[in-house]
Design a protein around this motif. Structure first.
Motif, PDB file in Angstrom:
ATOM      1  N   GLU A 188      -8.635   8.469  -4.060  1.00  0.00           N
ATOM      2  CA  GLU A 188      -9.818   7.684  -3.387  1.00  0.00           C
ATOM      3  C   GLU A 188      -9.121   5.895  -3.177  1.00  0.00           C
ATOM      4  N   GLU A 189      -8.021   5.420  -4.545  1.00  0.00           N
ATOM      5  CA  GLU A 189      -8.434   3.543  -4.573  1.00  0.00           C
ATOM      6  C   GLU A 189      -7.916   3.414  -3.142  1.00  0.00           C
ATOM      7  N   TYR A 190      -6.230   4.939  -2.361  1.00  0.00           N
ATOM      8  CA  TYR A 190      -5.060   4.460  -1.715  1.00  0.00           C
ATOM      9  C   TYR A 190      -5.784   5.774  -1.204  1.00  0.00           C
ATOM     10  N   PRO A 191      -6.857   5.395  -0.183  1.00  0.00           N
ATOM     11  CA  PRO A 191      -7.634   5.843   1.298  1.00  0.00           C
ATOM     12  C   PRO A 191      -6.256   7.151   2.012  1.00  0.00           C
ATOM     13  N   GLN A 192      -5.343   6.013   2.403  1.00  0.00           N
ATOM     14  CA  GLN A 192      -4.848   5.711   3.806  1.00  0.00           C
ATOM     15  C   GLN A 192      -3.639   6.629   3.132  1.00  0.00           C
ATOM     16  N   ALA A 193      -3.342   6.907   1.480  1.00  0.00           N
ATOM     17  CA  ALA A 193      -2.131   7.854   1.439  1.00  0.00           C
ATOM     18  C   ALA A 193      -1.866   8.793   1.967  1.00  0.00           C
ATOM     19  N   THR A 233       0.625  -0.677  -0.673  1.00  0.00           N
ATOM     20  CA  THR A 233       0.278  -0.177  -0.343  1.00  0.00           C
ATOM     21  C   THR A 233       1.188   1.253  -0.296  1.00  0.00           C
ATOM     22  N   PRO A 234       1.124   2.277  -1.143  1.00  0.00           N
ATOM     23  CA  PRO A 234       1.778   3.578  -0.943  1.00  0.00           C
ATOM     24  C   PRO A 234       0.673   4.111   0.251  1.00  0.00           C
ATOM     25  N   ASP A 235       2.015   4.537   0.989  1.00  0.00           N
ATOM     26  CA  ASP A 235       2.299   5.888   2.100  1.00  0.00           C
ATOM     27  C   ASP A 235       1.999   7.466   1.487  1.00  0.00           C
ATOM     28  N   TYR A 236       2.268   7.823   0.432  1.00  0.00           N
ATOM     29  CA  TYR A 236       2.989   8.770   0.094  1.00  0.00           C
ATOM     30  C   TYR A 236       2.213   8.780  -1.330  1.00  0.00           C
ATOM     31  N   LEU A 237       2.020   9.917  -2.005  1.00  0.00           N
ATOM     32  CA  LEU A 237       2.035  10.308  -3.165  1.00  0.00           C
ATOM     33  C   LEU A 237       2.213  11.929  -3.219  1.00  0.00           C
TER      34      LEU A 237
END
Length: 386
Positions: free
Chosen positions: A90-95, A68-72
């Motif tokens: 939206e795909e990775y709500p925790q990022a 799971t990615p942490d940052y964009l």
């Protein structure tokens, strides 16, 4: 594609586009570059054009391999790089999304959300640790939008350079870097030489082994070559002693004079590039004008003005801060030749231009009777262009 063991390329090639930004011919397409840094925490560097969201997301997920990615990290908000921000978040709500303050204002404009509950606002040389990798954010306003930043990863000495050091052309096309990078730089960034200079000075303090731009190939060797070209381009210094002749002709008479001028210059040992402004790639003509030390503008007189395609060309030069060159003029007018006066006036706002005193004036056609005088004028103009 691996950039390093821990940095992966997840961008896409676009062979659907014919005009980049609606005006630049890109016969070999474009690349929209994005990268993933794999560490204790995972960072995704920028997104891609809206038409390639599915392909990009598939590339990202393949590299993540279930992580799971942490940052964009958003370096630039132009839609060819930012269009999939909302989709990703939206795909990775925790990022968490990382960008400049101005970039978050633009996100609100583009997506109706500035992500105030899940963001980090980057500032000059602020840092973000991913574990073994540390990202250092360097502000690059107006290279070439006001919200731009670049990112330096210090452990592997990688500069993520946003639009800097980019070029036209997809990555699956094998072509020389310089020409398409010059055309890209002059067209996209060329107006902002002062701002590029400021960024180059910051970059000079960094130990850079790899440059990862948002368009074009990853640069891993001979970096001084690319930096030296950017130094020339951003200081408006000619790359070579050569003459560009750009002409606008209706019935072929002005074209004939332009080609005669090219022949005269070549006899004197000058390199010459000729562009028919009604038919050529205007962006290429502009890039060549910036590459070369001298320019000759040849136009008919049209409605007490110069010809429309010549006006477009000169406007492009002015808009991109054309300067530090020698400019000569050829005009044609059957009863009231005044194109040279009009063209010079259009350029008078440019810095450090030297206008040749000798103007080649033709009245209609170069007849055998007129040819000696025209050739004399050409010889005098050619001497000034040295």
């Amino acid at each position: 594609m691996q950039v390093t063991e821990t940095i992966r390329y997840v961008g896409v090639n676009d062979h659907q586009v014919d005009l980049f930004e609606g005006q630049y011919h890109v016969p070999n397409g474009m690349s929209y570059n994005s990268y993933v840094i794999l560490d204790e925490k995972v960072a995704v560097m920028d997104t891609v054009d809206i038409h390639f969201g599915e392909e990009w997301m598939a590339n990202v997920k393949a590299v993540l391999a279930g992580r799971t990615p942490d940052y964009l990290i958003v370096q630039h908000m132009e839609p060819d790089h930012s269009a999939n921000i909302s989709r990703f978040l939206e795909e990775y709500p925790q990022a968490t999304v990382v960008a400049t303050a101005k970039a978050f204002v633009m996100m609100k404009q583009f997506f109706g959300n500035d992500y105030a509950d899940r963001r980090i606002v980057a500032s000059e040389m602020s840092e973000l640790s991913l574990g073994a990798h540390t990202l250092h954010f360097v502000m690059a306003p107006m290279v070439h939008w006001p919200e731009v930043m670049v990112t330096y990863e210090s452990s592997e000495k990688v500069l993520f350079s946003a639009d800097g050091f980019g070029k036209f052309g997809a990555l699956d096309c094998d072509e020389p870097w310089d020409d398409e990078a010059r055309r890209y730089y002059i067209g996209i960034v060329g107006k902002y030489g002062v701002q590029v200079q400021a960024l180059l000075k910051k970059a000079a303090a960094l130990d850079i082994a790899v440059i990862c731009p948002l368009h074009g190939p990853v640069l891993t060797s001979d970096l001084s070559h690319y930096v030296n070209l950017y130094q020339l381009w951003s200081t408006y210094t000619p790359e070579k002693k050569a003459v560009v002749i750009a002409y606008a002709s209706v019935y072929g008479n002005t074209k004939e004079v332009a080609l005669m001028m090219a022949e005269e210059l070549r006899k004197k040992g000058q390199e010459v590039i000729v562009h028919d402004l009604a038919r050529c790639d205007m962006a290429q003509a502009v890039a060549d004008a910036f590459c070369c030390s001298s320019l000759v503008l040849a136009s008919i007189t049209y409605n007490a003005d110069c010809y429309p395609c010549m006006k477009t060309f000169i406007n492009q030069l002015v808009e991109h801060n054309y300067q530090n060159r020698i400019v000569g003029f050829i005009e044609n007018g059957s009863w009231a030749p005044m194109a040279a006066k009009v063209m010079q006036k259009m350029l008078e706002g440019c810095k450090k231009l030297t206008f040749a005193e000798n103007v080649v004036t033709v009245r209609g056609a170069v007849t055998e009777l007129a040819k000696p005088q025209v050739k004399e004028q050409m010889s005098a103009l050619a001497a000034e262009l040295k």
